[in-house]
Design a protein around this motif. Structure first.
Motif, mmCIF file in Angstrom:
data_model
loop_
_atom_site.group_PDB
_atom_site.id
_atom_site.type_symbol
_atom_site.label_atom_id
_atom_site.label_comp_id
_atom_site.label_asym_id
_atom_site.label_seq_id
_atom_site.Cartn_x
_atom_site.Cartn_y
_atom_site.Cartn_z
ATOM 1 N N MET A 1 -9.345 19.569 18.687
ATOM 2 C CA MET A 1 -10.403 19.132 17.796
ATOM 3 C C MET A 1 -9.897 18.007 16.911
ATOM 4 O O MET A 1 -8.909 18.169 16.187
ATOM 5 C CB MET A 1 -10.885 20.298 16.923
ATOM 6 C CG MET A 1 -11.938 19.908 15.888
ATOM 7 S SD MET A 1 -13.463 19.251 16.612
ATOM 8 C CE MET A 1 -14.278 20.787 17.110
ATOM 9 N N LEU A 2 -10.552 16.850 16.958
ATOM 10 C CA LEU A 2 -10.286 15.765 16.024
ATOM 11 C C LEU A 2 -11.326 15.847 14.915
ATOM 12 O O LEU A 2 -12.520 15.920 15.171
ATOM 13 C CB LEU A 2 -10.369 14.406 16.713
ATOM 14 C CG LEU A 2 -10.170 13.210 15.771
ATOM 15 C CD1 LEU A 2 -8.718 13.116 15.335
ATOM 16 C CD2 LEU A 2 -10.625 11.915 16.428
ATOM 17 N N PHE A 3 -10.857 15.819 13.696
ATOM 18 C CA PHE A 3 -11.731 15.961 12.529
ATOM 19 C C PHE A 3 -11.414 14.828 11.549
ATOM 20 O O PHE A 3 -10.584 14.960 10.667
ATOM 21 C CB PHE A 3 -11.505 17.356 11.931
ATOM 22 C CG PHE A 3 -11.866 17.569 10.496
ATOM 23 C CD1 PHE A 3 -12.846 16.829 9.855
ATOM 24 C CD2 PHE A 3 -11.237 18.567 9.771
ATOM 25 C CE1 PHE A 3 -13.163 17.040 8.523
ATOM 26 C CE2 PHE A 3 -11.538 18.794 8.435
ATOM 27 C CZ PHE A 3 -12.489 18.030 7.820
ATOM 28 N N PRO A 4 -12.059 13.658 11.762
ATOM 29 C CA PRO A 4 -11.863 12.563 10.814
ATOM 30 C C PRO A 4 -12.736 12.752 9.581
ATOM 31 O O PRO A 4 -13.925 13.049 9.683
ATOM 32 C CB PRO A 4 -12.313 11.313 11.596
ATOM 33 C CG PRO A 4 -12.671 11.778 12.977
ATOM 34 C CD PRO A 4 -12.910 13.249 12.881
ATOM 35 N N GLY A 5 -12.119 12.566 8.423
ATOM 36 C CA GLY A 5 -12.902 12.488 7.204
ATOM 37 C C GLY A 5 -13.353 11.054 7.002
ATOM 38 O O GLY A 5 -12.538 10.131 7.036
ATOM 39 N N LEU A 6 -14.643 10.846 6.836
ATOM 40 C CA LEU A 6 -15.203 9.498 6.729
ATOM 41 C C LEU A 6 -15.785 9.251 5.341
ATOM 42 O O LEU A 6 -16.304 10.167 4.692
ATOM 43 C CB LEU A 6 -16.333 9.291 7.747
ATOM 44 C CG LEU A 6 -16.032 9.478 9.235
ATOM 45 C CD1 LEU A 6 -17.302 9.259 10.040
ATOM 46 C CD2 LEU A 6 -14.936 8.531 9.681
ATOM 47 N N MET A 7 -15.720 7.999 4.915
ATOM 48 C CA MET A 7 -16.481 7.548 3.768
ATOM 49 C C MET A 7 -17.495 6.530 4.286
ATOM 50 O O MET A 7 -17.131 5.552 4.950
ATOM 51 C CB MET A 7 -15.593 6.890 2.714
ATOM 52 C CG MET A 7 -16.336 6.518 1.447
ATOM 53 S SD MET A 7 -16.857 7.978 0.492
ATOM 54 C CE MET A 7 -15.314 8.401 -0.317
ATOM 55 N N LEU A 8 -18.772 6.790 4.043
ATOM 56 C CA LEU A 8 -19.838 5.896 4.495
ATOM 57 C C LEU A 8 -20.054 4.840 3.423
ATOM 58 O O LEU A 8 -20.936 4.952 2.578
ATOM 59 C CB LEU A 8 -21.107 6.703 4.779
ATOM 60 C CG LEU A 8 -20.923 7.889 5.752
ATOM 61 C CD1 LEU A 8 -22.235 8.638 5.943
ATOM 62 C CD2 LEU A 8 -20.366 7.429 7.090
ATOM 63 N N THR A 9 -19.229 3.801 3.458
ATOM 64 C CA THR A 9 -19.210 2.785 2.410
ATOM 65 C C THR A 9 -20.329 1.766 2.631
ATOM 66 O O THR A 9 -20.907 1.683 3.722
ATOM 67 C CB THR A 9 -17.863 2.046 2.385
ATOM 68 O OG1 THR A 9 -17.827 1.099 3.474
ATOM 69 C CG2 THR A 9 -16.701 3.001 2.514
ATOM 70 N N PRO A 10 -20.625 0.933 1.643
ATOM 71 C CA PRO A 10 -21.609 -0.143 1.843
ATOM 72 C C PRO A 10 -21.211 -1.116 2.957
ATOM 73 O O PRO A 10 -22.073 -1.782 3.531
ATOM 74 C CB PRO A 10 -21.634 -0.845 0.478
ATOM 75 C CG PRO A 10 -21.198 0.202 -0.495
ATOM 76 C CD PRO A 10 -20.193 1.028 0.238
ATOM 77 N N ASP A 11 -19.908 -1.171 3.278
ATOM 78 C CA ASP A 11 -19.426 -2.040 4.353
ATOM 79 C C ASP A 11 -19.357 -1.331 5.698
ATOM 80 O O ASP A 11 -18.879 -1.913 6.674
ATOM 81 C CB ASP A 11 -18.032 -2.579 4.002
ATOM 82 C CG ASP A 11 -18.050 -3.440 2.751
ATOM 83 O OD1 ASP A 11 -19.052 -4.150 2.539
ATOM 84 O OD2 ASP A 11 -17.078 -3.387 1.979
ATOM 85 N N GLY A 12 -19.828 -0.080 5.738
ATOM 86 C CA GLY A 12 -19.779 0.670 6.982
ATOM 87 C C GLY A 12 -18.832 1.854 6.884
ATOM 88 O O GLY A 12 -18.147 2.048 5.872
#
Length: 422
Positions: free
Chosen positions: A267-278
């Motif tokens: 299982m790959l579990f990336p933590g993402l930030m949905l920034t204004p730049d993507g």
């Protein structure tokens, strides 16, 4: 099929709950487990860090499949050890788990393969780290390179806070060897999103998004924790953004594995930030999230065992996953003082009443006493999960169930799921 689950948290209870629903599973054993999981009669004799004894236990009990929950067991090479003994096990090898075990290794992998992430520097010299922090400007983030139970990340709003975090990690060794090196990066802004994808080395199978709430208190205040609750789906992750995540994160991740000769199955579990730049990757994790698992598995309608075995065998292209369209919210009940010092042994009541509301109660820091009562045994004690037609509906149902459960010092956030309005 006889299954062994390594770990003792809410994630492992959720995995056991889901795997027990498979018609092919005859027995599930959790090691060391907790007050709510299937019992391992030998759990008191074996530490989770003793991989040799865990392997020998799996061999002696004729375990057909082992599923690993905690990051440290993966980082220490439990998959390599079990595979060498001819045991079937789910999770990446030690080489693959390094994507979580070393934030510097992960950051270099992202940069090498064009995976969007925060501007950063990596340091093993405290003076160089302090100088970079001064030039980067605040707010910024200081991350211990190694594993730190989800607490090795400090958001510094001033240069004084940044300097203190660097000093504590690198010189005082607050997190032991894990803080000998650090990553210092710009603070990204936007909604956070936890992404989960099964990886079989060649293909991936994406799960719905989830949103963790890391800070201890309402309004994202207080220290970082292992996670105070989560919800799924995430309203900010619309179809267009999801396609961008696939293209810029997962597709490039798969290309990177091949280019680097890295065999990652698990299982790959990336933590993402949905920034204004993507979308940008905050970190990689190499296992199921906790408490994200407690909302994802209740939504999964497919047989989890089928998906796990397809991952191990490199057959993800042959399987599909179906999902309950309803939303799920999990609220974590914690011991007073967490994530700092807290007391154990507080009697827990009201779980049956909470479950009577149709909520699911996943045990984490619980234990059974000699008299058979249930008591607290950790910082994060229980995860209360409820479903609803909307996130707001699931949230209301979860908090109704939460009110049924009591133990001395109990606290929880009151705003889980409020970031994902319907």
């Amino acid at each position: 099929m006889k299954i062994l689950i390594i770990g003792s948290g809410g994630r492992e209870h959720a995995l056991a709950w889901k795997l027990q629903q498979s018609p092919r599973v005859t027995q599930v054993i959790c090691h060391p487990g907790n007050g709510g999981t299937p019992v391992n009669p030998q759990k008191s004799q074996i530490s989770v860090s003793n991989l040799i004894k865990l392997r020998d236990f799996a061999l002696s009990e004729a375990i057909d499949l082992t599923v690993v929950g905690p990051d440290d067991a993966l980082a220490n090479g439990i998959v390599d050890l079990f595979q060498a003994a001819g045991l079937r096990i789910f999770g990446p090898t030690q080489a693959g788990a390094r994507l979580e075990a070393s934030k510097i290794f992960a950051k270099e992998f992202m940069l090498r393969h064009g995976i969007p992430t925060a501007r950063s520097g990596q340091f093993s010299d405290p003076a160089a780290a302090q100088e970079f922090a001064r030039t980067l400007g605040c707010p910024l983030v200081v991350k211990a390179d190694g594993l730190a139970l989800g607490k090795g990340v400090v958001i510094a709003h001033t240069h004084w806070e940044a300097g203190l975090a660097i000093y504590r990690m690198m010189e005082r060794r607050q997190f032991g060897a894990s803080g000998a090196s650090v990553v210092i990066e710009e603070l990204l802004t936007g909604p956070e999103c936890s992404l989960h994808a099964l990886i079989d080395g060649t293909n991936y199978l994406l799960f719905p998004g989830a949103q963790d709430h890391k800070r201890a208190y309402d309004g994202d205040l207080g220290p970082n924790t292992g996670g105070m609750g989560t919800c799924s789906p995430v309203s900010a992750l619309d179809d267009a953004l999801l396609e961008r995540v696939k293209r810029e994160v997962l597709d490039r991740f798969m290309i990177g594995l091949k280019a680097d000769g890295l065999d990652f199955r698990g299982m790959l579990f990336p933590g993402l930030m949905l920034t204004p730049d993507g979308p940008k990757v905050l970190e990689f994790n190499a296992r199921f999230g906790d408490p994200e698992t407690q909302v994802l598995l209740p939504r999964l309608q497919s047989d989890l065992l089928d998906l796990i075995e397809a991952t191990i065998d490199g057959r993800l292209s042959e399987v599909q996953a179906t999902w309950d369209p309803r939303a799920a919210v999990c609220v974590v009940l914690a011991s007073g003082g967490y994530p700092g010092t807290y007391e154990k042994g507080r009697e827990i009541t009201g779980i049956a009443e909470a479950e009577a509301t149709s909520a699911l109660v996943f045990h984490a820091g619980t234990q059974r006493t000699a008299s058979g009562t249930l008591a607290t045994n950790g910082g994060r004690v229980l995860g209360v999960t409820a479903m609803g037609d909307t996130v707001a509906g699931a949230r209301a149902a979860a908090y109704r169930a939460v009110e049924k459960i009591h133990f001395n010092g109990r606290f929880c956030r009151s705003d889980i799921g409020s970031k994902s309005p319907d």
